[in-house]
Design an enzyme around this catalytic site. Structure first.
Site, PDB file in Angstrom:
ATOM      1  N   LYS A   1      -1.982  -1.276   9.459  1.00  0.00           N
ATOM      2  CA  LYS A   1      -1.129  -2.449   9.226  1.00  0.00           C
ATOM      3  C   LYS A   1      -0.722  -3.130  10.540  1.00  0.00           C
ATOM      4  O   LYS A   1      -0.134  -4.215  10.518  1.00  0.00           O
ATOM      5  CB  LYS A   1       0.104  -2.040   8.424  1.00  0.00           C
TER       6      LYS A   1
ATOM      7  N   LYS B   1       4.753  -1.617  14.657  1.00  0.00           N
ATOM      8  CA  LYS B   1       3.765  -0.654  15.141  1.00  0.00           C
ATOM      9  C   LYS B   1       2.819  -1.306  16.149  1.00  0.00           C
ATOM     10  O   LYS B   1       2.392  -0.668  17.112  1.00  0.00           O
ATOM     11  CB  LYS B   1       2.975  -0.068  13.968  1.00  0.00           C
TER      12      LYS B   1
ATOM     13  N   VAL C   1      -2.848   7.648   3.673  1.00  0.00           N
ATOM     14  CA  VAL C   1      -3.217   9.061   3.554  1.00  0.00           C
ATOM     15  C   VAL C   1      -2.836   9.560   2.171  1.00  0.00           C
ATOM     16  O   VAL C   1      -1.765   9.239   1.652  1.00  0.00           O
ATOM     17  CB  VAL C   1      -2.557   9.920   4.651  1.00  0.00           C
TER      18      VAL C   1
ATOM     19  N   ARG D   1       4.495  -7.658  -3.165  1.00  0.00           N
ATOM     20  CA  ARG D   1       5.824  -7.419  -2.608  1.00  0.00           C
ATOM     21  C   ARG D   1       5.955  -8.146  -1.269  1.00  0.00           C
ATOM     22  O   ARG D   1       4.946  -8.549  -0.669  1.00  0.00           O
ATOM     23  CB  ARG D   1       6.040  -5.914  -2.413  1.00  0.00           C
TER      24      ARG D   1
END
Length: 633
Positions: A429, A441, A467, A556
């Site tokens: 992302k 990040k 994951v 969202r």
């Protein structure tokens, strides 16, 4: 006398009886070309007895439980007799008494071994089929009583109460399962046949069970064999074919099981008969990727893992613990998660792992500094982060403070206390982010790269996608919704995502960190993307529950329809590992980094989420609005 001692004594007695009969036949009754006196025959028998039975005793032949004995038990007996016979043949030629022909000696040893093997095979056969309520069963039970010297409990195997199964795969795994079930009279399952694609096995029998081809294993044929469940016991099978077979047998009304290693959250490392999980059917088999070179890199070092109680962090702890570190420090703000992994590792390593747990937030630089001052870690892995996309859209300030400032604190303390390596867990992302979490990040990656140009600590980051089984992932949510009877909710039917198992992702993080020079952003090959609609549909089908509806709820905040394809192999540098690539990206200067951090700091002090979001757009040039990306899909 204990029952097991009595049985051993009885077997030894019959072995001696067989030995005596063979010795009489070959040394006295049949003299061959050699002529032995009574004394000579006794001499030969005594010497042979000493060496053959001595080898059996030393080889623990009489300590084995022959009713369950496999091929290894018979191999042990053969080896012991071979060694004893060889020594007897040598000594017989040396001692000063009448010798007999070599071929007669070999015949004696061979016949004695054959008789001993036959006795044990009969014992196993009688124990296995002596429970039958027939004349054969009664005779076998009487024979067992004679052989063992006592009544042997062969409770009838009430086959009618057992679950009859067909085993897919007549290889090593399938045969070991059949052996395990056939040798255990208390087993709940009873194998009736194998299903295989190997032409050399089809039409033959293994362990008394027929081997059918997939074409021969028709529903009618399986029902004639009273099959109730089908068990997958094959090591290598294409995921698509596995799913097709699963769907075929499930729709036919058979129960489905798999004989494989346990799910990734189980501490057991042995194969077991269990229900299928969605990971078994929908995703590629996880690979073990850590090699000896990687393990030796972490061996003997003090390793600190932030966020060590989380999904990825805890698995990093498990993997590092296997590599014999000098010390492992788990840092987390959530004491319950940290406690769980602490207890798991304590039990697993029983005091052999030097382990410490520190409860502190990475945003608390002073508290985190005390941890660094106490342990002086060699390697620091930063897995602590807020990662839930919609929640971070609603809590922008917290996302920046925890993810960005927390990462900055950790890397600065690495410099201050002389850590040799800083490794950061990143995300797909961060590639052209459309949400606050991804942007924070990406900012962390920029911090890491900037510090790699001026500090002593070697830095790297590793990006990967979703994951399986991690906290907040879609699969546990779907499972809960299916268990509740539905509906299953997805935000948009067009969404695709990349998936990898937690152990595989963690191992690749560790391997990429070990191979890093300085400043690299490593990218993991996540395989093929999965359409979330297909995932939801397949999970409903696998559950066997009918009538569950899939409801589309709308995207969202901050969510995009697809994550960027991580591995564009023409744009990335290769590494020695086929699953790891290096992103070609130039670091920003420390001056530019300081300007970006200053803008973010001013926005967070004003306690304005929208202002922080705009500051992130200035700091991270690739941060775009999701609607701008999604409208082009």
């Amino acid at each position: 006398m204990a029952k097991k001692t009595k049985i051993r004594t009885s077997l030894a007695f019959y072995d001696i009886l067989i030995f005596a009969i063979v010795a009489f036949c070959l040394y006295w009754w049949y003299k061959g070309s050699g002529i032995l006196s009574v004394t000579g025959a006794i001499y030969q028998s005594v010497i042979a007895f000493i060496f053959i039975f001595g080898a059996r005793i030393i080889g623990n032949v009489y300590r084995q439980i022959w009713r369950y004995g496999g091929i290894q038990c018979y191999i042990r007996l053969l080896l012991c007799d071979a060694i004893g016979s060889f020594l007897y043949l040598i000594v017989e030629r040396i001692l000063p008494f009448a010798h007999i022909p070599f071929i007669q000696l070999v015949a004696f040893c061979s016949m004695n071994c054959l008789g001993t093997l036959a006795l044990r095979m009969f014992y196993r056969y009688a124990y296995k089929f002596g429970s039958e309520d027939s004349l054969k069963g009664k005779l076998l039970r009487k024979a067992l009583r004679i052989v063992t010297g006592s009544r042997v409990n062969t409770e009838p195997l009430d086959e009618s109460q057992k679950i009859k199964i067909a085993i897919i795969g007549a290889g090593t795994v399938g045969i070991s399962l059949a052996d395990e079930l056939l040798n255990n009279k208390h087993a709940l399952y009873y194998p009736r046949c194998f299903i295989d694609v190997n032409k050399d096995k089809i039409g033959r029998e293994i362990r008394g069970l027929s081997v059918f081809s997939e074409d021969e294993a028709t529903l009618e044929n399986l029902r004639q064999h009273q099959i109730q469940e089908v068990v997958f016991a094959v090591q290598s099978i294409d995921n698509k074919r596995r799913y097709e077979l699963y769907d075929y047998y499930q729709k036919a009304g058979f129960g489905i099981k798999i004989y494989d290693y346990p799910a990734m959250d189980s501490p057991s490392k042995k194969r077991q008969l269990r229900s299928f999980s969605v990971e078994d059917l929908l995703f590629r088999k996880q690979k073990t990727v850590v090699d000896e070179r990687t393990a030796s890199y972490y061996s003997g070092k003090v390793i600190l893992i932030t966020g060590g109680g989380g999904s990825i962090g805890s698995e990093l702890c498990r993997q590092v613990a296997k590599m014999n570190p000098k010390k492992l420090i788990i840092v987390d703000i959530y004491e319950n998660c940290a406690y769980d992994i602490q207890q798991e590792l304590k039990i697993a390593y029983a005091g052999k792992l030097d382990l410490s747990v520190e409860i502190v937030s990475i945003t608390n630089k002073k508290g985190l500094g005390r941890v660094f001052a106490t342990y002086h870690p060699d390697i620091v892995i930063n897995a602590a982060a807020h990662k839930h996309v919609p929640l971070m859209e609603h809590n922008c300030i917290e996302a920046v403070e925890n993810n960005i400032y927390g990462c900055l604190n950790v890397i600065e303390l690495c410099e201050e206390y002389g850590a040799s390596r800083f490794m950061m867990v990143s995300t797909d992302k961060a590639v052209n982010p459309t949400n606050v979490m991804g942007a924070t990040k990406r900012m962390c990656e920029m911090i890491m790269q900037a510090y790699s140009t001026r500090g002593k600590v070697k830095c790297s980051a590793t990006r990967f996608g979703n994951v399986l089984g991690s906290a907040g992932s879609v699969i546990p949510l779907f499972k809960r919704q299916i268990a509740a009877g539905g509906p299953v909710t997805i935000t948009d039917k067009r969404i695709i995502r990349y998936f990898m198992t937690i152990p595989e992702a963690s191992q690749l993080v560790l391997e990429s960190g070990a191979m890093a020079n300085n400043g690299e952003i490593f990218v993991l090959d996540m395989g093929k993307p999965v359409k979330i609609l297909d995932l939801a549909t397949n999970m409903i089908n696998l559950s066997g529950v009918q009538g569950i509806e899939i409801v589309e709820t709308g995207l969202r905040p901050g969510e995009k329809l697809y994550e960027e394809l991580l591995v564009k192999k023409d744009e990335l540098e290769k590494t020695d590992n086929d699953l790891i690539f290096v992103e070609k990206e130039n670091p920003i200067s420390m001056e530019e980094l300081e300007d970006k951090l200053k803008v973010l700091y001013e926005a967070t002090t004003n306690l304005d989420d929208e202002g922080v979001r705009e500051a992130l757009r200035k700091a991270v040039p690739t941060f775009v609005r999701p609607e701008d990306v999604n409208k082009n899909i």
